[in-house]
Design a protein around this motif. Structure first.
Motif, mmCIF file in Angstrom:
data_model
loop_
_atom_site.group_PDB
_atom_site.id
_atom_site.type_symbol
_atom_site.label_atom_id
_atom_site.label_comp_id
_atom_site.label_asym_id
_atom_site.label_seq_id
_atom_site.Cartn_x
_atom_site.Cartn_y
_atom_site.Cartn_z
ATOM 1 N N ILE A 22 0.841 -1.203 0.000
ATOM 2 C CA ILE A 22 0.000 0.000 0.000
ATOM 3 C C ILE A 22 0.872 1.248 0.000
ATOM 4 O O ILE A 22 0.603 2.216 -0.707
ATOM 5 C CB ILE A 22 -0.953 -0.011 1.216
ATOM 6 N N GLU A 23 1.935 1.202 0.794
ATOM 7 C CA GLU A 23 2.846 2.336 0.893
ATOM 8 C C GLU A 23 3.473 2.666 -0.464
ATOM 9 O O GLU A 23 3.558 3.829 -0.852
ATOM 10 C CB GLU A 23 3.934 1.990 1.907
ATOM 11 N N SER A 24 3.880 1.642 -1.196
ATOM 12 C CA SER A 24 4.478 1.856 -2.526
ATOM 13 C C SER A 24 3.474 2.502 -3.475
ATOM 14 O O SER A 24 3.811 3.433 -4.208
ATOM 15 C CB SER A 24 4.960 0.530 -3.100
ATOM 16 N N TRP A 25 2.252 2.023 -3.444
ATOM 17 C CA TRP A 25 1.223 2.583 -4.317
ATOM 18 C C TRP A 25 0.943 4.041 -3.955
ATOM 19 O O TRP A 25 0.862 4.901 -4.826
ATOM 20 C CB TRP A 25 -0.059 1.752 -4.217
ATOM 21 N N VAL A 26 0.801 4.301 -2.666
ATOM 22 C CA VAL A 26 0.460 5.651 -2.207
ATOM 23 C C VAL A 26 1.569 6.641 -2.551
ATOM 24 O O VAL A 26 1.293 7.747 -3.040
ATOM 25 C CB VAL A 26 0.162 5.655 -0.688
ATOM 26 N N ILE A 27 2.818 6.260 -2.326
ATOM 27 C CA ILE A 27 3.923 7.163 -2.638
ATOM 28 C C ILE A 27 3.964 7.451 -4.135
ATOM 29 O O ILE A 27 4.164 8.591 -4.556
ATOM 30 C CB ILE A 27 5.260 6.602 -2.124
ATOM 31 N N GLY A 28 3.756 6.426 -4.941
ATOM 32 C CA GLY A 28 3.696 6.632 -6.386
ATOM 33 C C GLY A 28 2.587 7.594 -6.780
ATOM 34 O O GLY A 28 2.779 8.488 -7.608
ATOM 35 N N ALA A 29 1.422 7.425 -6.164
ATOM 36 C CA ALA A 29 0.295 8.308 -6.461
ATOM 37 C C ALA A 29 0.578 9.739 -6.009
ATOM 38 O O ALA A 29 0.247 10.696 -6.717
ATOM 39 C CB ALA A 29 -0.974 7.777 -5.795
ATOM 40 N N PRO A 34 -1.632 16.265 -7.688
ATOM 41 C CA PRO A 34 -2.995 16.632 -8.084
ATOM 42 C C PRO A 34 -3.097 17.030 -9.552
ATOM 43 O O PRO A 34 -4.172 16.942 -10.140
ATOM 44 C CB PRO A 34 -3.342 17.800 -7.165
ATOM 45 N N HIS A 35 -1.992 17.438 -10.159
ATOM 46 C CA HIS A 35 -2.027 17.838 -11.565
ATOM 47 C C HIS A 35 -2.455 16.667 -12.459
ATOM 48 O O HIS A 35 -3.253 16.845 -13.373
ATOM 49 C CB HIS A 35 -0.659 18.368 -12.000
ATOM 50 N N TYR A 36 -1.919 15.475 -12.181
ATOM 51 C CA TYR A 36 -2.244 14.304 -12.995
ATOM 52 C C TYR A 36 -3.433 13.515 -12.454
ATOM 53 O O TYR A 36 -4.170 12.907 -13.216
ATOM 54 C CB TYR A 36 -1.030 13.373 -13.100
ATOM 55 N N LEU A 37 -3.597 13.499 -11.134
ATOM 56 C CA LEU A 37 -4.664 12.688 -10.545
ATOM 57 C C LEU A 37 -5.983 13.440 -10.408
ATOM 58 O O LEU A 37 -7.025 12.812 -10.249
ATOM 59 C CB LEU A 37 -4.230 12.178 -9.170
ATOM 60 N N GLY A 38 -5.931 14.748 -10.438
ATOM 61 C CA GLY A 38 -7.160 15.534 -10.315
ATOM 62 C C GLY A 38 -7.860 15.267 -9.005
ATOM 63 O O GLY A 38 -7.241 15.251 -7.938
ATOM 64 N N ILE A 42 -7.132 13.001 -3.590
ATOM 65 C CA ILE A 42 -7.587 12.822 -2.216
ATOM 66 C C ILE A 42 -7.474 11.358 -1.795
ATOM 67 O O ILE A 42 -7.219 11.047 -0.627
ATOM 68 C CB ILE A 42 -9.029 13.361 -2.016
ATOM 69 N N VAL A 43 -7.629 10.431 -2.741
ATOM 70 C CA VAL A 43 -7.500 9.005 -2.431
ATOM 71 C C VAL A 43 -6.071 8.706 -1.982
ATOM 72 O O VAL A 43 -5.852 7.945 -1.035
ATOM 73 C CB VAL A 43 -7.887 8.139 -3.657
ATOM 74 N N ALA A 44 -5.096 9.314 -2.640
ATOM 75 C CA ALA A 44 -3.696 9.122 -2.248
ATOM 76 C C ALA A 44 -3.443 9.717 -0.865
ATOM 77 O O ALA A 44 -2.716 9.132 -0.056
ATOM 78 C CB ALA A 44 -2.769 9.748 -3.277
ATOM 79 N N GLN A 45 -4.031 10.860 -0.579
ATOM 80 C CA GLN A 45 -3.846 11.478 0.735
ATOM 81 C C GLN A 45 -4.482 10.627 1.838
ATOM 82 O O GLN A 45 -3.903 10.459 2.906
ATOM 83 C CB GLN A 45 -4.435 12.887 0.742
ATOM 84 N N ILE A 46 -5.646 10.093 1.566
ATOM 85 C CA ILE A 46 -6.288 9.198 2.527
ATOM 86 C C ILE A 46 -5.461 7.926 2.669
ATOM 87 O O ILE A 46 -5.318 7.381 3.763
ATOM 88 C CB ILE A 46 -7.743 8.891 2.096
ATOM 89 N N GLY A 47 -4.888 7.468 1.557
ATOM 90 C CA GLY A 47 -4.035 6.284 1.585
ATOM 91 C C GLY A 47 -2.860 6.437 2.523
ATOM 92 O O GLY A 47 -2.405 5.472 3.139
ATOM 93 N N LEU A 48 -2.358 7.655 2.644
ATOM 94 C CA LEU A 48 -1.262 7.914 3.577
ATOM 95 C C LEU A 48 -1.684 7.587 5.010
ATOM 96 O O LEU A 48 -0.920 6.995 5.772
ATOM 97 C CB LEU A 48 -0.845 9.378 3.468
ATOM 98 N N TRP A 49 -2.895 7.947 5.369
ATOM 99 C CA TRP A 49 -3.407 7.626 6.710
ATOM 100 C C TRP A 49 -3.644 6.129 6.861
ATOM 101 O O TRP A 49 -3.437 5.570 7.949
ATOM 102 C CB TRP A 49 -4.686 8.417 6.991
#
Length: 75
Positions: A22-29, A34-38, A42-49
């Protein structure tokens, strides 16, 4: 270092492996930003938690399983 000096082998748990995945995915995201993910940024930010939750749960699991052996006084 403490565990190996006592001859203990501490393998990675499933929870620890899940945290790393999960950590690898979140860091990649987060790197995409926000420029690419739009609005999905927020999903990546929540993923950090979520990663923090997995890290704490994994730490507790390791402590319960191996803490007494590692922290015991040498005999």
């Amino acid at each position: 270092a403490m565990a190996s000096s006592k001859g203990l082998n501490i393998p990675a748990s499933g929870l620890g492996k899940a945290k790393m995945g999960i950590e690898s995915w979140v860091i990649g995201a987060l790197i995409f930003g926000p420029h690419y993910l739009g609005k999905f940024f927020i999903v990546a930010q929540i993923g950090l938690w979520v990663v923090i939750g997995f890290a704490l749960a994994s730490a507790v699991q390791y402590y319960i399983r191996f803490g007494p052996q590692v922290l015991s006084k040498p005999s």
